[in-house]
Design a protein around this motif. Structure first.
Motif, PDB file in Angstrom:
ATOM      1  N   LYS A 107      -0.005   1.725   8.549  1.00 56.18           N
ATOM      2  CA  LYS A 107      -0.437   0.812   8.893  1.00 56.18           C
ATOM      3  C   LYS A 107      -0.459   0.422  10.513  1.00 56.18           C
ATOM      4  O   LYS A 107       0.711   0.469  10.856  1.00 56.18           O
ATOM      5  CB  LYS A 107      -0.084  -0.665   8.130  1.00 56.18           C
ATOM      6  CG  LYS A 107      -0.682  -1.080   6.992  1.00 56.18           C
ATOM      7  CD  LYS A 107      -0.320  -2.427   6.540  1.00 56.18           C
ATOM      8  CE  LYS A 107      -1.219  -3.235   5.481  1.00 56.18           C
ATOM      9  NZ  LYS A 107      -1.255  -2.361   4.253  1.00 56.18           N
ATOM     10  N   ASP A 153       0.660  -1.210  -0.066  1.00 53.06           N
ATOM     11  CA  ASP A 153      -0.103  -0.004  -0.134  1.00 53.06           C
ATOM     12  C   ASP A 153       0.673   1.353  -0.085  1.00 53.06           C
ATOM     13  O   ASP A 153       0.515   2.266   0.612  1.00 53.06           O
ATOM     14  CB  ASP A 153      -0.813   0.067   1.039  1.00 53.06           C
ATOM     15  CG  ASP A 153      -2.001  -1.325   1.034  1.00 53.06           C
ATOM     16  OD1 ASP A 153      -2.479  -1.363  -0.051  1.00 53.06           O
ATOM     17  OD2 ASP A 153      -2.260  -1.749   2.154  1.00 53.06           O
ATOM     18  N   GLU A 181      -3.107  -4.138  12.103  1.00 50.93           N
ATOM     19  CA  GLU A 181      -3.341  -4.374  10.390  1.00 50.93           C
ATOM     20  C   GLU A 181      -2.026  -5.161  10.097  1.00 50.93           C
ATOM     21  O   GLU A 181      -2.108  -6.060   9.241  1.00 50.93           O
ATOM     22  CB  GLU A 181      -3.441  -3.082  10.126  1.00 50.93           C
ATOM     23  CG  GLU A 181      -4.937  -2.442  10.090  1.00 50.93           C
ATOM     24  CD  GLU A 181      -5.037  -1.143   9.320  1.00 50.93           C
ATOM     25  OE1 GLU A 181      -5.780  -0.633   8.711  1.00 50.93           O
ATOM     26  OE2 GLU A 181      -3.766  -0.269   9.446  1.00 50.93           O
ATOM     27  N   LEU A 182      -1.060  -4.540  10.646  1.00 43.88           N
ATOM     28  CA  LEU A 182       0.449  -5.240  10.383  1.00 43.88           C
ATOM     29  C   LEU A 182       0.523  -6.732  10.514  1.00 43.88           C
ATOM     30  O   LEU A 182       0.867  -7.753   9.687  1.00 43.88           O
ATOM     31  CB  LEU A 182       1.621  -4.329  10.649  1.00 43.88           C
ATOM     32  CG  LEU A 182       2.710  -4.653   9.850  1.00 43.88           C
ATOM     33  CD1 LEU A 182       2.552  -4.389   8.348  1.00 43.88           C
ATOM     34  CD2 LEU A 182       3.638  -3.519  10.588  1.00 43.88           C
TER      35      LEU A 182
END
Ligand SMILES: [Zn+2]
Ligand SMILES: [Zn+2]
Length: 284
Positions: free
Chosen positions: A42, A33, A46-47
């Motif tokens: 991120k 992204d 999320e990571l």
């Protein structure tokens, strides 16, 4: 440690950090992204989710290894660093795991010495334009990433390589390495000057090194480009199709090198110093 040892240790550390599957997954998740300066961070969750890990201890350990080197923590999470995006770009440009067999191909250009047809070759990451008939012309050679062949004809590759070289060499002559942004050194062989004697421009840090006829690095300079335009030189043409200037040492103290370029609408005389900085431009 000697500077070279330090460089080697830095390269070793930078590459070896990548040699782990979890770390690669973290970096790929961030690069997926990546939108230059517009990259949205991120979050930690999320990571971890993107990497598919449940064990936060192990995840933390590897994230920590990357932190500051390839991953930067910002207010809202994590973003890739300039170093990892540069490595990513290098892979996209050079496609190290793909091979490209390129047969020598005729292009719509001729040898500046004998007017025979020129061909384009690609070998070890270098594009070369060579004469098919004589040995008088050393040809034109410049590194060109494999990715540059996608969607381009041989003729377009020759043009793209010539443009790329001109911009890079112009920047290097101006004191900045086009690859690492370090300072550069220009070496004009005054004792040995002839019309096609190459001058050397080298980066003080990385491996960038070019030997070029003295007019090429000056085409980037507005005053030179406009004088050449005035006498009818078409700068859209690749460097090897431009007129070869008559070159002489005008003075040694201070160093002044004169390049006289003739074309259908007149003569341009460009005087440069030992660093190829333009001292004067005149059109007759
Ligand atoms: Zn030739
Ligand atoms: Zn450099």
């Amino acid at each position: 440690m000697e500077p070279d040892d330090r460089t080697e240790a830095a390269v070793r550390e930078a590459f070896s950090l990548l040699d782990h599957e979890i770390r690669l997954e973290i970096l790929l998740a961030l690069l997926e992204d990546w939108h230059a300066v517009y990259t949205a961070p991120k979050s930690y969750a999320e990571l971890m989710d993107a990497v598919g890990m449940r064990d936060s201890g192990k995840f933390n350990y590897h994230l920590d290894k990357l932190r500051g080197v390839y991953v930067r923590q910002v207010e809202d999470g994590y973003v890739p660093t300039a170093s990892v995006t540069a490595l990513y770009r290098a892979v996209l440009a050079h496609r190290p795991t793909e091979s490209l067999e390129y047969e020598p191909t005729a292009i719509d250009s001729t040898c500046p010495r004998c007017d025979s047809a020129a061909i384009l070759r690609y070998d070890r990451g270098f594009v070369s334009v060579e004469c098919t008939a004589c040995d008088d012309w050393p040809g034109f050679t410049y590194p060109f990433p494999k990715n540059g062949f996608a969607g381009r004809s041989a003729r377009a590759v020759a043009r793209a390589t010539a443009r790329r070289a001109r911009y890079h060499i112009g920047l290097a002559r101006d004191g900045q390495c086009p690859f690492c942004a370090g300072t550069t050194t220009v070496d004009v062989p005054l004792d040995d000057i002839a019309d096609d004697t190459p001058v050397e421009i080298a980066c003080d840090t990385c491996t960038f090194l070019v030997g070029v006829e003295p007019l090429s690095p000056l085409l980037f300079e507005d005053r030179v480009a406009s004088a050449l335009g005035d006498i009818g030189v078409d700068l859209e043409r690749p460097d090897w199709e431009l007129p070869t200037p008559t070159t002489w040492v005008e003075s040694r103290d201070p160093v002044r090198l004169a390049l006289e370029v003739e074309d259908e609408a007149g003569t341009a005389t460009i005087v440069v110093d030992e660093a190829l900085a333009v001292r004067s431009v005149a059109v007759d």
